[in-house]
Each structure stands twice: as structure tokens, then as C-alpha cells.
Design an enzyme around this catalytic site. Structure first.
Site, mmCIF file in Angstrom:
data_model
loop_
_atom_site.group_PDB
_atom_site.id
_atom_site.type_symbol
_atom_site.label_atom_id
_atom_site.label_comp_id
_atom_site.label_asym_id
_atom_site.label_seq_id
_atom_site.Cartn_x
_atom_site.Cartn_y
_atom_site.Cartn_z
ATOM 1 N N HIS A 37 -69.474 23.128 -2.561
ATOM 2 C CA HIS A 37 -70.101 22.199 -1.616
ATOM 3 C C HIS A 37 -70.532 22.937 -0.337
ATOM 4 O O HIS A 37 -71.628 22.717 0.186
ATOM 5 C CB HIS A 37 -69.110 21.107 -1.197
ATOM 6 C CG HIS A 37 -68.581 20.267 -2.311
ATOM 7 N ND1 HIS A 37 -67.258 20.298 -2.691
ATOM 8 C CD2 HIS A 37 -69.181 19.341 -3.107
ATOM 9 C CE1 HIS A 37 -67.064 19.430 -3.671
ATOM 10 N NE2 HIS A 37 -68.215 18.845 -3.960
ATOM 11 N N SER A 185 -64.673 23.105 -8.904
ATOM 12 C CA SER A 185 -64.841 21.673 -9.096
ATOM 13 C C SER A 185 -63.696 20.961 -8.388
ATOM 14 O O SER A 185 -62.564 21.461 -8.396
ATOM 15 C CB SER A 185 -64.803 21.345 -10.595
ATOM 16 O OG SER A 185 -64.566 19.961 -10.780
HETATM 17 P P1 AMP Z 1 -69.536 16.288 -6.187
HETATM 18 O O1 AMP Z 1 -68.736 16.200 -4.933
HETATM 19 O O2 AMP Z 1 -68.771 16.800 -7.349
HETATM 20 O O3 AMP Z 1 -70.335 15.035 -6.463
HETATM 21 O O4 AMP Z 1 -70.618 17.423 -5.911
HETATM 22 C C1 AMP Z 1 -71.493 17.349 -4.814
HETATM 23 C C2 AMP Z 1 -72.525 18.423 -4.937
HETATM 24 O O5 AMP Z 1 -71.910 19.706 -4.963
HETATM 25 C C3 AMP Z 1 -73.343 18.306 -6.234
HETATM 26 O O6 AMP Z 1 -74.699 18.623 -5.976
HETATM 27 C C4 AMP Z 1 -72.698 19.344 -7.112
HETATM 28 O O7 AMP Z 1 -73.562 19.856 -8.108
HETATM 29 C C5 AMP Z 1 -72.356 20.399 -6.096
HETATM 30 N N1 AMP Z 1 -71.305 21.287 -6.615
HETATM 31 C C6 AMP Z 1 -70.115 20.922 -7.157
HETATM 32 N N2 AMP Z 1 -69.447 22.011 -7.593
HETATM 33 C C7 AMP Z 1 -70.237 23.081 -7.328
HETATM 34 C C8 AMP Z 1 -70.120 24.486 -7.545
HETATM 35 N N3 AMP Z 1 -69.045 25.022 -8.124
HETATM 36 N N4 AMP Z 1 -71.131 25.280 -7.147
HETATM 37 C C9 AMP Z 1 -72.237 24.770 -6.553
HETATM 38 N N5 AMP Z 1 -72.409 23.448 -6.321
HETATM 39 C C10 AMP Z 1 -71.427 22.616 -6.701
#
Ligand code: AMP
Length: 281
Positions: A37, A185
């Protein structure tokens, strides 16, 4: 850094910046922030006058059987991380404000949501497209930043923005990984030490598949079989090799290729992928 909780206040904040000619970068998240993020926030800060990050665990993208209630919520730590990255505003709407009594409107992106995560989680992309639409309407960004970690989500958002004339530039950024290759993640927090070790198989299998393609393999079935072989100790949801924009299966590994995996490790569903640009013969 300001924290904003209502769409009306968010829009007013953004309009005031737009009137001053400022560009707005936007990073939507569900919180439990990690380096993945933060990498999006840092690039947004570099390339826009002001940056908004949203933190909202979106109930409409979880099925009743999924982990909405247990999803990690670390708001105070998240705020500090946003501020350290140079984010100007955190938009943290309340679920009751986003989906008040009588809420009835959803956004459906067709076809490219039929396979991969859209197949195993049929509710998921409707929830994502709906919440991202609502967030865009409140934040009014010029650019929005998403991670390749969720490659199908990126394709869905790009298509939605194009089809519905949002006029927002969608920037997709590479997956940030732990030193040993595991894709970062928020759900990695669920993994026991034993599951954490097993989870490494995902990125290792993708690397092995990439080596096969680099050495000339062009048969999708052989690549998928090789990946499945390397995942024999975990419970596979899908391994698919598709066109990265249309999310349709390929007869031959060429063009803009997305190799995507979803698997259950312990009780945790993890996803990972690689993209390959393969020139057509
Ligand atoms: P989330 O909080 O899981 O909904 O993710 C929010 C944003 O962060 C989304 O655009 C995800 O694709 C991105 N994101 C999550 N994990 C990663 C990662 N390991 N590398 C790059 N972007 C990420």
C-alpha cells in the site's frame, strides 16, 4: 493530514484543491497497511499535488461466509503510515454512510469478471466496482493507484473507468514482495508459521513458470500443469493463464499474458500473479 468521514466533506475538500489548480492522486485501501500500500502512496505523492488515501473495509465485496468481521483493522497505525508517506487526507467513511438503509445501486462490469476471482467469488467485483465508483465520486481524483497484486481488479477498474467515462487515469504498480518472494497482503497476518512457509509455493511456482516461458514454452496447458505440480501441498482455487486485459483464456502464450493463482493456505485464501509480455510469432 486530515481525516475525513463523509462523502460531502470529502468532495468539498477536493473541490477546494481543484479550484486552486491542484491535481489529486488517490489510493483506495481496506487498511491494515503494509509496504505494498505504501509504495502506491509514495508514487502518488511524487506525481500529484495532493494525495488522498481511503481506508474502508467494504462489506459489499465480502460474501457472508468470508472474513469481513475478522479482517484486520489497525486504523491508528494506518493513519501514522499514511502521514509518514506524505498523504494529505485519509478518507475513512463509515459503512452506514456508504450504504444507508435502502441502498439499491450497484455497478456490474461484465465478462472480464467471469473468470478467476470473479468465478470463485461471484459477489466480489460488483462490490469492488460499486465502492470504487463511490470513492471516486467523493475524492474526485485525477489519478488513482492500484497494485498488480490484484491484476484482475486493475483490469476491471480500467474497463469501468473507460466504459463510464470517469476521466481518471488508472496507474497500476508492481507487486511488492517480502524478501523471500511472498506477495505482501493484509491477509498474510492470518498465516501460522507453518502456513507462511507453505505460502511461498505461490511465488516460487510463478517464478518457475516464468522460466519456462523464457526458455520458449508457449503451451498454456503445460505451464498450468507445471504450476499445479509445484502447488501440490496446498489447496488450489485456480491457476489460469489469460489475456491480461480481457481475462480470457489463451490458446498460445503470447501477447499481454497474465498467469494468476488463488489458493487456500490453512484457512486463508491467497492470490498472486505474474504478467508477461510475449512477442507474437
Ligand atoms: P487492499 O487493501 O487489499 O484492498 O489493497 C489496496 C490496494 O493496494 C490495491 O490496489 C491492491 O492491489 C494494492 N496492494 C495490495 N497488496 C499489494 C502488494 N503486495 N503490492 C502492491 N500493491 C498491493
Amino acid at each position: 493530514m486530515i481525516v475525513i468521514e463523509s462523502a460531502a466533506e470529502m468532495r468539498a475538500w477536493s473541490w477546494a484543491r481543484k479550484k486552486d489548480g491542484k491535481t489529486i492522486g488517490f489510493v483506495p485501501t481496506m487498511g491494515a497497511l503494509h509496504e505494498g500500500h505504501l509504495s502506491l502512496m509514495r508514487v502518488a505523492v511524487r506525481n500529484n499535488d495532493v494525495v488522498v488515501a481511503s481506508i474502508f473495509v467494504n462489506p459489499t465485496q465480502f460474501a457472508p461466509t468470508e472474513d469481513f468481521n475478522t479482517y484486520p483493522r489497525t486504523f491508528e497505525a494506518d493513519k501514522a503510515k499514511c502521514e509518514a508517506c506524505g498523504v494529505h487526507a485519509v478518507y475513512a467513511p463509515r459503512a452506514s454512510g456508504m450504504y444507508p438503509q435502502g441502498y439499491a445501486t450497484y455497478v456490474n462490469v461484465e465478462r472480464i469478471t467471469d473468470r478467476l476471482c470473479g468465478k470463485s467469488r461471484p459477489h466480489f467485483f460488483r462490490g469492488v466496482a460499486t465502492v470504487v465508483t463511490k470513492l471516486f465520486n467523493a475524492v474526485l481524483p485525477d489519478r488513482a493507484y492500484f497494485g498488480q497484486k490484484d491484476a484482475q481488479q486493475c483490469a476491471v477498474i480500467r474497463r469501468m473507468v473507460r466504459d463510464l467515462d470517469f476521466g481518471i487515469e488508472i496507474v497500476e504498480r508492481p507487486t511488492v514482495r517480502e524478501e523471500d518472494g511472498l506477495a505482501m497482503s493484509s491477509r498474510n497476518a492470518y498465516l501460522s508459521a507453518e502456513d507462511r512457509a507453505k505460502a511461498l509455493a505461490l511465488s516460487k511456482a510463478l517464478e518457475a513458470a516464468k522460466d519456462l516461458v523464457v526458455s520458449g514454452e508457449r503451451d498454456p496447458m503445460r505451464i498450468i500443469a507445471a504450476v499445479r505440480n509445484r502447488l501440490d501441498t496446498i489447496d488450489i482455487d485456480y491457476v489460469e493463464l489469460v489475456d491480461a486485459e480481457e481475462i480470457t483464456p489463451l490458446d498460445k502464450v503470447e501477447g499481454n499474458v497474465l498467469l494468476a493463482i488463488a489458493a487456500w493456505v490453512g484457512g486463508t485464501r491467497l492470490i498472486d500473479n505474474i504478467k508477461l509480455e510475449v512477442s507474437r510469432q
